[in-house]
Every structure is written in C-alpha cells, then in structure tokens.
Design a protein around this motif. Structure first.
Motif, mmCIF file in Angstrom:
data_model
loop_
_atom_site.group_PDB
_atom_site.id
_atom_site.type_symbol
_atom_site.label_atom_id
_atom_site.label_comp_id
_atom_site.label_asym_id
_atom_site.label_seq_id
_atom_site.Cartn_x
_atom_site.Cartn_y
_atom_site.Cartn_z
ATOM 1 N N ALA A 122 2.652 1.852 -3.664
ATOM 2 C CA ALA A 122 1.862 1.807 -4.894
ATOM 3 C C ALA A 122 2.499 2.746 -5.911
ATOM 4 O O ALA A 122 2.840 3.873 -5.610
ATOM 5 C CB ALA A 122 0.428 2.218 -4.605
ATOM 6 N N ARG A 147 -6.287 1.758 -6.614
ATOM 7 C CA ARG A 147 -7.122 0.551 -6.608
ATOM 8 C C ARG A 147 -8.473 0.819 -7.255
ATOM 9 O O ARG A 147 -8.948 0.040 -8.086
ATOM 10 C CB ARG A 147 -7.317 0.037 -5.177
ATOM 11 N N CYS A 188 5.654 7.622 -4.897
ATOM 12 C CA CYS A 188 4.567 7.072 -4.085
ATOM 13 C C CYS A 188 3.242 7.739 -4.451
ATOM 14 O O CYS A 188 3.208 8.927 -4.763
ATOM 15 C CB CYS A 188 4.846 7.270 -2.595
ATOM 16 N N MET A 206 0.823 -1.202 0.000
ATOM 17 C CA MET A 206 0.000 0.000 0.000
ATOM 18 C C MET A 206 0.864 1.261 0.000
ATOM 19 O O MET A 206 0.527 2.250 -0.645
ATOM 20 C CB MET A 206 -0.944 -0.004 1.190
ATOM 21 N N CYS A 207 1.975 1.234 0.694
ATOM 22 C CA CYS A 207 2.820 2.429 0.797
ATOM 23 C C CYS A 207 3.704 2.632 -0.423
ATOM 24 O O CYS A 207 4.259 3.708 -0.619
ATOM 25 C CB CYS A 207 3.691 2.350 2.042
ATOM 26 N N TYR A 219 -2.806 4.737 -2.558
ATOM 27 C CA TYR A 219 -3.153 3.351 -2.865
ATOM 28 C C TYR A 219 -4.631 3.178 -3.198
ATOM 29 O O TYR A 219 -4.988 2.526 -4.174
ATOM 30 C CB TYR A 219 -2.766 2.436 -1.702
ATOM 31 N N GLU A 220 -5.512 3.723 -2.392
ATOM 32 C CA GLU A 220 -6.955 3.542 -2.614
ATOM 33 C C GLU A 220 -7.394 4.145 -3.942
ATOM 34 O O GLU A 220 -8.218 3.575 -4.651
ATOM 35 C CB GLU A 220 -7.762 4.136 -1.457
#
Length: 71
Positions: free
Chosen positions: A10, A42, A35, A7-8, A38-39
């Motif tokens: 992505a 997704r 970086c 997640m960190c 993440y959400e």
C-alpha cells in the motif's frame, strides 16, 4: 498472493499525470515508494471518498499544464 501483495505494498505516494495535447494523460512514475499501514489507508479512503463526475469524463481545468508529448 495478490491480496497479500496489495496489502503489503500500500502506497500513499502520489503519481502525477501530465496532460498531453492529444487529450490523453501520461503518468510520471519517478517517485519514492514507502510501505504503509494498509488498514489505516483503507479507512482513510472510505472516509474521504469522492464521487466521480456524473458523466465520467475527466478533463484538464483552465490553467492546467498540458504537454505536447511526454516520454
């Protein structure tokens, strides 16, 4: 830890692959990493997902660059 790491880190960076004459591909990892959220990534991937070819085969298209070898 694995979930947090994914997640960190992505990354929207594109990792191009070169076609080799042998029929394989070789990735070119020489790209800058940045970086991202993440959400948001997704959600974008879920909304824009494309199906793989039914036979599962991926091959170069006519006119694609095919390298003899890549180091």
């Amino acid at each position: 830890m694995l979930r947090q790491r994914l997640m960190c880190t992505a990354d929207l960076g594109i990792v191009p692959h070169f076609w080799l004459k042998s029929g394989d591909t070789s990735p070119d990892f020489v790209r800058m990493h940045t970086c991202r959220n993440y959400e948001a990534i997704r959600e974008f991937m879920v909304e824009n997902a494309r199906a793989m070819p039914k036979d599962g085969e991926i091959a170069p298209k006519k006119g694609d660059l095919v390298l003899e070898d890549y180091i």
